[in-house]
Motif scaffolding. Structure first.
Motif, PDB file in Angstrom:
ATOM      1  N   THR A 148      -3.453   3.876   0.616  1.00 48.43           N
ATOM      2  CA  THR A 148      -4.179   3.344  -0.530  1.00 48.43           C
ATOM      3  C   THR A 148      -3.507   2.043  -0.954  1.00 48.43           C
ATOM      4  OG1 THR A 148      -4.727   5.580  -1.237  1.00 48.43           O
ATOM      5  CG2 THR A 148      -4.914   3.843  -2.898  1.00 48.43           C
ATOM      6  N   PRO A 149      -4.246   0.928  -0.943  1.00 47.87           N
ATOM      7  CA  PRO A 149      -3.617  -0.331  -1.362  1.00 47.87           C
ATOM      8  C   PRO A 149      -3.344  -0.325  -2.867  1.00 47.87           C
ATOM      9  CG  PRO A 149      -5.975  -0.623  -1.046  1.00 47.87           C
ATOM     10  CD  PRO A 149      -5.669   0.790  -0.631  1.00 47.87           C
ATOM     11  N   ASN A 150      -2.276  -1.002  -3.254  1.00 49.21           N
ATOM     12  CA  ASN A 150      -1.910  -1.032  -4.677  1.00 49.21           C
ATOM     13  C   ASN A 150      -2.635  -2.191  -5.353  1.00 49.21           C
ATOM     14  OD1 ASN A 150      -0.122   1.177  -4.395  1.00 49.21           O
ATOM     15  ND2 ASN A 150       1.355  -0.194  -3.430  1.00 49.21           N
ATOM     16  N   THR A 151      -3.931  -1.968  -5.575  1.00 49.41           N
ATOM     17  CA  THR A 151      -4.783  -3.032  -6.125  1.00 49.41           C
ATOM     18  C   THR A 151      -5.509  -2.607  -7.403  1.00 49.41           C
ATOM     19  OG1 THR A 151      -6.511  -2.299  -4.576  1.00 49.41           O
ATOM     20  CG2 THR A 151      -5.226  -4.209  -3.912  1.00 49.41           C
ATOM     21  N   ASP A 152      -5.070  -1.494  -8.006  1.00 50.62           N
ATOM     22  CA  ASP A 152      -5.787  -1.006  -9.202  1.00 50.62           C
ATOM     23  C   ASP A 152      -5.899  -2.101 -10.266  1.00 50.62           C
ATOM     24  OD1 ASP A 152      -5.807   1.330  -7.871  1.00 50.62           O
ATOM     25  OD2 ASP A 152      -4.346   2.366  -9.137  1.00 50.62           O
ATOM     26  N   PHE A 153      -4.817  -2.860 -10.444  1.00 55.98           N
ATOM     27  CA  PHE A 153      -4.792  -3.870 -11.512  1.00 55.98           C
ATOM     28  C   PHE A 153      -5.633  -5.107 -11.167  1.00 55.98           C
ATOM     29  CE2 PHE A 153      -1.744  -7.117  -9.863  1.00 55.98           C
ATOM     30  CZ  PHE A 153      -1.429  -6.476  -8.661  1.00 55.98           C
ATOM     31  N   LEU A 154      -6.209  -5.117  -9.968  1.00 53.10           N
ATOM     32  CA  LEU A 154      -6.988  -6.295  -9.537  1.00 53.10           C
ATOM     33  C   LEU A 154      -8.492  -6.040  -9.541  1.00 53.10           C
ATOM     34  CD1 LEU A 154      -4.709  -7.307  -6.535  1.00 53.10           C
ATOM     35  CD2 LEU A 154      -4.846  -8.436  -8.769  1.00 53.10           C
ATOM     36  N   GLN A 155      -8.878  -4.813  -9.893  1.00 51.79           N
ATOM     37  CA  GLN A 155     -10.311  -4.476  -9.879  1.00 51.79           C
ATOM     38  C   GLN A 155     -11.094  -5.473 -10.731  1.00 51.79           C
ATOM     39  OE1 GLN A 155     -11.716  -2.044  -8.107  1.00 51.79           O
ATOM     40  NE2 GLN A 155      -9.797  -1.138  -7.368  1.00 51.79           N
ATOM     41  N   LEU A 177     -12.266  -7.542  -3.362  1.00 55.49           N
ATOM     42  CA  LEU A 177     -11.587  -6.528  -2.553  1.00 55.49           C
ATOM     43  C   LEU A 177     -12.544  -6.051  -1.476  1.00 55.49           C
ATOM     44  CD1 LEU A 177     -10.005  -4.363  -5.430  1.00 55.49           C
ATOM     45  CD2 LEU A 177      -8.971  -6.310  -4.241  1.00 55.49           C
ATOM     46  N   GLU A 178     -11.989  -5.561  -0.349  1.00 57.45           N
ATOM     47  CA  GLU A 178     -12.820  -4.927   0.677  1.00 57.45           C
ATOM     48  C   GLU A 178     -13.299  -3.572   0.138  1.00 57.45           C
ATOM     49  OE1 GLU A 178     -13.540  -6.485   3.350  1.00 57.45           O
ATOM     50  OE2 GLU A 178     -11.896  -7.822   3.872  1.00 57.45           O
ATOM     51  N   ALA A 179     -14.271  -2.978   0.841  1.00 56.77           N
ATOM     52  CA  ALA A 179     -14.790  -1.692   0.390  1.00 56.77           C
ATOM     53  C   ALA A 179     -13.679  -0.631   0.319  1.00 56.77           C
ATOM     54  CB  ALA A 179     -15.893  -1.221   1.343  1.00 56.77           C
ATOM     55  N   ASN A 180     -12.646  -0.781   1.167  1.00 60.85           N
ATOM     56  CA  ASN A 180     -11.551   0.193   1.153  1.00 60.85           C
ATOM     57  C   ASN A 180     -10.436  -0.173   0.164  1.00 60.85           C
ATOM     58  OD1 ASN A 180     -10.465  -1.971   2.472  1.00 60.85           O
ATOM     59  ND2 ASN A 180     -10.169  -0.950   4.446  1.00 60.85           N
ATOM     60  N   GLY A 181     -10.697  -1.178  -0.678  1.00 54.59           N
ATOM     61  CA  GLY A 181      -9.764  -1.490  -1.758  1.00 54.59           C
ATOM     62  C   GLY A 181      -8.725  -2.545  -1.425  1.00 54.59           C
ATOM     63  N   TYR A 182      -8.644  -2.957  -0.149  1.00 49.99           N
ATOM     64  CA  TYR A 182      -7.662  -3.986   0.235  1.00 49.99           C
ATOM     65  C   TYR A 182      -8.176  -5.364  -0.192  1.00 49.99           C
ATOM     66  CZ  TYR A 182      -5.151  -0.551   3.041  1.00 49.99           C
ATOM     67  OH  TYR A 182      -4.421   0.542   3.431  1.00 49.99           O
ATOM     68  N   ILE A 183      -7.248  -6.283  -0.451  1.00 46.97           N
ATOM     69  CA  ILE A 183      -7.649  -7.643  -0.829  1.00 46.97           C
ATOM     70  C   ILE A 183      -8.283  -8.331   0.373  1.00 46.97           C
ATOM     71  CG2 ILE A 183      -6.834  -9.931  -1.551  1.00 46.97           C
ATOM     72  CD1 ILE A 183      -4.620  -8.575  -3.103  1.00 46.97           C
ATOM     73  N   ALA A 219      -3.205  -6.654   1.884  1.00 43.99           N
ATOM     74  CA  ALA A 219      -4.369  -7.308   2.494  1.00 43.99           C
ATOM     75  C   ALA A 219      -4.474  -6.943   3.976  1.00 43.99           C
ATOM     76  CB  ALA A 219      -4.257  -8.819   2.323  1.00 43.99           C
ATOM     77  N   ASP A 220      -3.736  -5.937   4.408  1.00 41.80           N
ATOM     78  CA  ASP A 220      -3.696  -5.618   5.837  1.00 41.80           C
ATOM     79  C   ASP A 220      -3.672  -4.106   6.045  1.00 41.80           C
ATOM     80  OD1 ASP A 220      -3.105  -5.238   8.535  1.00 41.80           O
ATOM     81  OD2 ASP A 220      -0.977  -5.679   8.261  1.00 41.80           O
ATOM     82  N   ALA A 263       0.869  -1.178   0.000  1.00 44.01           N
ATOM     83  CA  ALA A 263       0.000   0.000   0.000  1.00 44.01           C
ATOM     84  C   ALA A 263       0.900   1.220   0.000  1.00 44.01           C
ATOM     85  CB  ALA A 263      -0.885  -0.002   1.245  1.00 44.01           C
ATOM     86  N   ARG A 264       0.345   2.316  -0.371  1.00 42.84           N
ATOM     87  CA  ARG A 264       1.132   3.555  -0.340  1.00 42.84           C
ATOM     88  C   ARG A 264       0.467   4.541   0.608  1.00 42.84           C
ATOM     89  NH1 ARG A 264      -1.667   3.044  -5.159  1.00 42.84           N
ATOM     90  NH2 ARG A 264      -2.988   4.790  -5.728  1.00 42.84           N
ATOM     91  N   ALA A 265       1.284   5.277   1.346  1.00 47.02           N
ATOM     92  CA  ALA A 265       0.747   6.266   2.269  1.00 47.02           C
ATOM     93  C   ALA A 265       0.157   7.413   1.461  1.00 47.02           C
ATOM     94  CB  ALA A 265       1.859   6.793   3.160  1.00 47.02           C
ATOM     95  N   ASN A 266      -0.967   7.901   1.926  1.00 40.62           N
ATOM     96  CA  ASN A 266      -1.522   9.099   1.302  1.00 40.62           C
ATOM     97  C   ASN A 266      -0.806  10.322   1.872  1.00 40.62           C
ATOM     98  OD1 ASN A 266      -3.339   7.398   0.081  1.00 40.62           O
ATOM     99  ND2 ASN A 266      -4.966   7.787   1.568  1.00 40.62           N
ATOM    100  N   TYR A 267      -0.488  11.236   1.025  1.00 36.75           N
ATOM    101  CA  TYR A 267       0.105  12.518   1.448  1.00 36.75           C
ATOM    102  C   TYR A 267      -0.843  13.636   1.065  1.00 36.75           C
ATOM    103  CZ  TYR A 267       4.598  10.339   2.551  1.00 36.75           C
ATOM    104  OH  TYR A 267       5.586   9.569   3.120  1.00 36.75           O
ATOM    105  N   LEU A 268      -0.553  14.811   1.573  1.00 35.05           N
ATOM    106  CA  LEU A 268      -1.435  15.946   1.293  1.00 35.05           C
ATOM    107  C   LEU A 268      -1.299  16.407  -0.161  1.00 35.05           C
ATOM    108  CD1 LEU A 268      -0.652  17.907   4.573  1.00 35.05           C
ATOM    109  CD2 LEU A 268      -2.766  16.687   4.018  1.00 35.05           C
ATOM    110  N   GLY A 269      -0.126  16.154  -0.739  1.00 37.99           N
ATOM    111  CA  GLY A 269       0.069  16.537  -2.140  1.00 37.99           C
ATOM    112  C   GLY A 269       0.636  17.939  -2.311  1.00 37.99           C
ATOM    113  N   LEU A 270       1.272  18.478  -1.267  1.00 39.53           N
ATOM    114  CA  LEU A 270       1.863  19.818  -1.368  1.00 39.53           C
ATOM    115  C   LEU A 270       3.305  19.699  -1.883  1.00 39.53           C
ATOM    116  CD1 LEU A 270       0.904  21.008   2.232  1.00 39.53           C
ATOM    117  CD2 LEU A 270      -0.269  21.646   0.098  1.00 39.53           C
ATOM    118  N   PRO A 271       3.744  20.603  -2.775  1.00 36.24           N
ATOM    119  CA  PRO A 271       5.142  20.561  -3.234  1.00 36.24           C
ATOM    120  C   PRO A 271       6.123  20.679  -2.063  1.00 36.24           C
ATOM    121  CG  PRO A 271       3.855  22.082  -4.583  1.00 36.24           C
ATOM    122  CD  PRO A 271       2.952  21.639  -3.468  1.00 36.24           C
TER     123      PRO A 271
END
Ligand code: NAP
Length: 353
Positions: free
Chosen positions: A282-289, A294-300, A322-323, A151-159
């Motif tokens: 955000t779990p890295n599951t885009d390619f598994l849709q 998947l759980e409602a939050n996108g995790y396996i 998955a965790d 999974a990847r941590a979400n950041y605020l997205g500020l430069p």
């Protein structure tokens, strides 16, 4: 001919799965991810989140502090990891995340793991052998697949936030909070969920004070954890506030944040030697849709208690993908081992070994 096991992902779960599969003679093939600008920006380069951290002090077997001296005295030169000889590293340095995951990768290679430096972009789990297709278009068939894309941590997205990553900006208090640069200094935690209040409580052990910056006037965190955080005299909530700039310099890293006031609140500047972002992963599951449940939050979704089975028999999942609960390198490594054993036993039952 189909591979026995393909492992997708290259953090502690992926490499532990590879070490166990290789030692079980399954000749694993690991897709470790692609080195692309898009992956760099998203935080999904090969070797996962460990590669984005500094020192790792909570992985058993890697004591920080006197690690260099310990390894130098305990191991003969030919058995010392290459970084023990790195005389440029400051004394007292523990293992770093990149070093730790590099060592795991090497350990997997030593047992015969093959590695392809590419992402898996598409999968076909509708029939066996399964098919996985890389970003470059290569299709590989596999009898069993272990997904360990993390999974990847979400950041605020500020430069300015990007600019100070690893120099005061972190998304993991448990990993980085005890570093000397944060001791007895004010710190900022952003978020209002369980992670944010847990991180604020944890950081209050080291910091002079912890500003908990949340965009609303109510926390989302569970009541008991809220109460613990809000009754802690070192934790100072900043309600209805959003960080709109991280301030600092090259020498000191982060020195403060600028807050914008929301819902009629006035903005202000806070001094801080660090900012911990705890606004979810955000779990890295885009390619598994549509390919796996998947759980409602996108995790396996693991479909069997205490097993790494997924909704598709023969496809296993390990680590943070998955965790969303423990999210630690050591728990990821543990579930990587479980997935390898599950895959091996399942392949044996299918008569594939
Ligand atoms: P979470 O519950 O999704 O909370 C994320 C928090 O970040 C929310 O307060 C949200 O604000 C805020 N947020 C999201 N995007 C933001 C943005 N762009 N800017 C500012 N704030 C933003 O995530 P989590 O805290 O990581 O927890 C994930 C799961 O793990 C939960 O199920 C949690 O219960 C569990 N967990 C449990 C424990 C424990 O029991 N010890 C510890 C950690 C996590 P809003 O509230 O306004 O939406």
């Amino acid at each position: 001919m189909a591979e026995k096991v393909v492992i997708v992902g290259s953090g502690p779960a992926g490499w532990t799965a590879a070490i166990y599969c290789a030692r079980a003679n399954l000749q694993p093939l690991v897709y470790e991810g692609a080195i692309t600008e898009e992956n760099r920006m998203k935080g999904t380069l090969p070797l996962g989140q460990l590669a984005l951290t500094t020192e790792v002090e909570n992985y058993p077997g890697f004591p920080a502090g006197k690690l260099f001296q310990f390894l130098e005295s305990a191991l003969p030169p030919e058995r010392q990891p290459y970084w023990v000889q790195d005389k440029a590293a400051p004394p007292g340095h523990g293992v770093t995340g990149p070093e730790l995951v590099d060592l795991m990768r090497q350990q997997a290679v030593n047992f015969g793991t093959r590695i392809i430096t590419d992402d898996i972009a598409e999968v076909d789990f509708s029939r066996r052998p399964f098919k996985v297709k890389s970003l470059e278009g290569e299709v590989t068939e596999a009898m069993a697949v272990i997904i360990a894309t993390g999974a990847r941590a979400n950041y605020l997205g500020l430069p300015s936030e990007d600019n100070f990553k690893n120099r005061g900006v972190s998304a993991c208090a448990v990993c980085d909070g005890a570093l000397p640069r944060f001791r007895n200094k004010p710190l900022v935690v952003v978020g209002g969920g369980d992670s944010a209040v847990e991180e604020a409580t944890y950081l209050s052990k080291f910091a002079s004070e912890v500003y908990l910056v949340h965009r609303r006037d109510k926390l989302r965190a569970s009541k008991i954890m809220q109460d613990r955080a809000l009754s802690n005299p070192k934790i100072k909530p900043c309600w209805n506030s959003a960080v709109n700039e991280v301030v600092g310099n090259d020498q000191d890293g982060v020195t403060g944040v600028k807050l914008a006031g929301l819902n009629g609140t006035v903005g202000r500047d806070l001094p801080a030697s660090g900012m911990f972002v705890a606004i979810g992963h955000t779990p890295n599951t885009d390619f598994l849709q549509g390919k796996l449940e998947l759980e409602a939050n996108g995790y396996i979704r693991w479909t069997k208690p205490f097993r790494t089975w997924t909704s598709v028999e023969g496809v296993f999942a390990a680590g943070d993908v998955a965790d969303h609960y423990y999210k630690q390198a050591v728990t990821a490594a543990g579930s990587g081992c479980m997935a390898a054993l599950d895959a091996e036993r399942w392949l044996a039952e299918q008569g594939e070994l």
